[in-house]
Design a protein around this motif. Sequence first.
Motif, mmCIF file in Angstrom:
data_model
loop_
_atom_site.group_PDB
_atom_site.id
_atom_site.type_symbol
_atom_site.label_atom_id
_atom_site.label_comp_id
_atom_site.label_asym_id
_atom_site.label_seq_id
_atom_site.Cartn_x
_atom_site.Cartn_y
_atom_site.Cartn_z
ATOM 1 N N SER A 12 0.868 -1.179 0.000
ATOM 2 C CA SER A 12 0.000 0.000 0.000
ATOM 3 C C SER A 12 0.906 1.231 0.000
ATOM 4 N N GLU A 37 -4.093 -8.102 -0.223
ATOM 5 C CA GLU A 37 -5.328 -7.691 -0.889
ATOM 6 C C GLU A 37 -5.311 -8.181 -2.334
ATOM 7 N N LYS A 49 -14.387 8.332 0.000
ATOM 8 C CA LYS A 49 -14.821 9.701 -0.301
ATOM 9 C C LYS A 49 -15.742 9.809 -1.500
ATOM 10 N N ASP A 277 1.531 2.886 8.942
ATOM 11 C CA ASP A 277 0.606 2.759 10.084
ATOM 12 C C ASP A 277 1.039 1.717 11.119
HETATM 13 C C1 LIG Z 1 -10.967 4.346 4.192
HETATM 14 C C2 LIG Z 1 -9.783 5.134 4.684
HETATM 15 C C3 LIG Z 1 -9.661 6.477 4.325
HETATM 16 C C4 LIG Z 1 -8.544 7.193 4.725
HETATM 17 N N1 LIG Z 1 -8.434 8.518 4.384
HETATM 18 C C5 LIG Z 1 -7.323 9.209 4.718
HETATM 19 C C6 LIG Z 1 -7.147 10.570 4.302
HETATM 20 O O1 LIG Z 1 -8.025 11.184 3.695
HETATM 21 N N2 LIG Z 1 -5.960 11.182 4.580
HETATM 22 C C7 LIG Z 1 -4.964 10.537 5.255
HETATM 23 O O2 LIG Z 1 -3.899 11.122 5.478
HETATM 24 N N3 LIG Z 1 -5.108 9.258 5.684
HETATM 25 C C8 LIG Z 1 -6.258 8.573 5.435
HETATM 26 N N4 LIG Z 1 -6.400 7.278 5.843
HETATM 27 C C9 LIG Z 1 -5.259 6.619 6.523
HETATM 28 C C10 LIG Z 1 -4.260 6.149 5.445
HETATM 29 O O3 LIG Z 1 -4.962 5.467 4.440
HETATM 30 C C11 LIG Z 1 -3.201 5.260 6.077
HETATM 31 O O4 LIG Z 1 -2.439 6.075 6.960
HETATM 32 C C12 LIG Z 1 -2.294 4.630 5.033
HETATM 33 O O5 LIG Z 1 -3.024 3.820 4.157
HETATM 34 C C13 LIG Z 1 -1.215 3.796 5.716
HETATM 35 O O6 LIG Z 1 -0.469 3.166 4.721
HETATM 36 P P1 LIG Z 1 0.314 1.815 5.052
HETATM 37 O O7 LIG Z 1 0.998 1.452 3.786
HETATM 38 O O8 LIG Z 1 1.137 2.015 6.270
HETATM 39 O O9 LIG Z 1 -0.784 0.764 5.454
HETATM 40 P P2 LIG Z 1 -2.147 0.204 4.706
HETATM 41 O O10 LIG Z 1 -2.567 1.228 3.717
HETATM 42 O O11 LIG Z 1 -3.024 -0.150 5.820
HETATM 43 O O12 LIG Z 1 -1.616 -1.052 3.957
HETATM 44 C C14 LIG Z 1 -1.094 -2.171 4.588
HETATM 45 C C15 LIG Z 1 -1.227 -3.326 3.633
HETATM 46 O O13 LIG Z 1 -0.527 -4.450 4.158
HETATM 47 C C16 LIG Z 1 -1.306 -5.605 3.912
HETATM 48 N N5 LIG Z 1 -0.882 -6.661 4.850
HETATM 49 C C17 LIG Z 1 -1.007 -6.658 6.197
HETATM 50 N N6 LIG Z 1 -0.507 -7.790 6.723
HETATM 51 C C18 LIG Z 1 -0.040 -8.509 5.677
HETATM 52 C C19 LIG Z 1 0.596 -9.778 5.584
HETATM 53 N N7 LIG Z 1 0.872 -10.522 6.651
HETATM 54 N N8 LIG Z 1 0.921 -10.241 4.341
HETATM 55 C C20 LIG Z 1 0.662 -9.496 3.225
HETATM 56 N N9 LIG Z 1 0.062 -8.291 3.275
HETATM 57 C C21 LIG Z 1 -0.283 -7.795 4.488
HETATM 58 C C22 LIG Z 1 -2.709 -5.131 4.124
HETATM 59 O O14 LIG Z 1 -3.650 -6.021 3.544
HETATM 60 C C23 LIG Z 1 -2.671 -3.771 3.435
HETATM 61 O O15 LIG Z 1 -2.965 -3.883 2.068
HETATM 62 C C24 LIG Z 1 -7.529 6.562 5.508
HETATM 63 C C25 LIG Z 1 -7.680 5.229 5.914
HETATM 64 C C26 LIG Z 1 -8.814 4.522 5.501
HETATM 65 C C27 LIG Z 1 -8.954 3.097 5.946
#
Ligand SMILES: Cc1cc2nc3c(=O)[nH]c(=O)nc-3n(C[C@H](O)[C@H](O)[C@H](O)COP(=O)(O)OP(=O)(O)OC[C@H]3O[C@@H](n4cnc5c(N)ncnc54)[C@H](O)[C@@H]3O)c2cc1C
Length: 396
Positions: A12, A37, A49, A277
């Motif tokens: 992500s 995913e 949104k 996150d």
């Molecule tokens: C619906 C929604 C709307 C949002 N809107 C905003 C916004 O407007 N502005 C803003 O700043 N932030 C927003 N956020 C927060 C923002 O999306 C997150 O801070 C950001 O996505 C974090 O990115 P990440 O890559 O750390 O984690 P994530 O985006 O949570 O991605 C982590 C990925 O890791 C995968 N994963 C987990 N464990 C495993 C495993 N064992 N094996 C393989 N894959 C795995 C998950 O399936 C996921 O796809 C929103 C969050 C949500 C849920």
Amino acid sequence: MREYDIVIVGASAAGVSAAQAAVDRQAGQTILLVGEEDRRPYKRTSISKSFADDFERDAFALLEFEWYTDNAVDLEIGIRVERIERRHHEIQLSNGEVVRYGKLILTLGARPRRPRFSESLRKAVICAVTIRDIERLRAAAVHARSATVVGTGVLGCEVAEQLTRMGLETHFVGRNAHLMDRYLNPQAAQYLTELYRSHGVQLHLQTATPRVHHRDDAFELVLAETGERLRTDLLVYCIGLEPRTELARRAEIAVNRGIRVGPDLRTSDNDIFAAGDVAEHPGGVLTHLWRHALEQGAIAGANAAGADEQYSVVPFRVKCEVFGHYFFSISRPPKHELARHDQREYQNGRYICAYLRRGRVQGVIMRDDKDAQKRYMQAANEHWEIERFEQEFELA
Ligand SMILES: Cc1cc2nc3c(=O)[nH]c(=O)nc-3n(C[C@H](O)[C@H](O)[C@H](O)COP(=O)(O)OP(=O)(O)OC[C@H]3O[C@@H](n4cnc5c(N)ncnc54)[C@H](O)[C@@H]3O)c2cc1C
């Protein structure tokens, strides 16, 4: 056995950004990006949104497939990493395969909190976090008459707005007196709250998490404060997210609320990084914003590829755009520190509240001055003097 210089788990914001930075830092490395995913990485922030309108399967994709092939990044989606074997530098995938890594980057994100539900209730309730959740919610909403959203933070506000736009009778349940209480001040939060009322959303505020029954394809919520029973076709929970730490915990990597990292985003294992996150920064800081996940991913990716960069959390704004109005908040002092700040409010179509210490801006809450949002952020992060702030935004 396949072997990679860098394996990134979680495809992500942080994972893709880590892959891009690793490629930029040193071409020719072997990189695997694994995500559970079922589609290529997408912009999670967009999904809540705009679902009132239909969208294509890959509408929010971050990169074209060609980027991965052109840069020799192996992207594997629909695959979960089940286990990390640190001693052998190996991970086990959900298809049984074992893969060896040189450096490992964990960008596992966060999962939705929800009350303790029975298995059947767990399946029936929707938590709007993945695009699959949103597709399911949208499909159900098309045939539903009513929906209830529990949790009045930013995500809850967005989901409730979209369901209302879809023509559903929408109920909105939250613990606090106003919507988005955590980020807005009472004035802005009150305005937001009235906005929902004016669009016919039925608000149930200052209400503890309700008891829920599920029967005949509908939900019944019992609101403890009033004893009121609410019947609703759809039930959506948006009550916060918590870092997905279990993979790291099982591998005995240091975990508190999130996976602990230092400023270089290394975990307690020198060859394993964490970003986004899932990461917990010095001082116990969790960031949970898209922009922060991108920035951390970039540093973790570069460092895994041999750089020596440091990350420090620079505050970023939280925003919510609903029913044609724009709400913005950056560095609002926590309630226990409010008394140590002066506060200046300005109204003229837009609303602005600046929090000050010794005449300098520390935080800003704003409504309906979207075009200037970057400058408000700058003002808060650079601690502008109030005279400059008033002049810049024509507030004097
Ligand atoms: C619906 C929604 C709307 C949002 N809107 C905003 C916004 O407007 N502005 C803003 O700043 N932030 C927003 N956020 C927060 C923002 O999306 C997150 O801070 C950001 O996505 C974090 O990115 P990440 O890559 O750390 O984690 P994530 O985006 O949570 O991605 C982590 C990925 O890791 C995968 N994963 C987990 N464990 C495993 C495993 N064992 N094996 C393989 N894959 C795995 C998950 O399936 C996921 O796809 C929103 C969050 C949500 C849920």
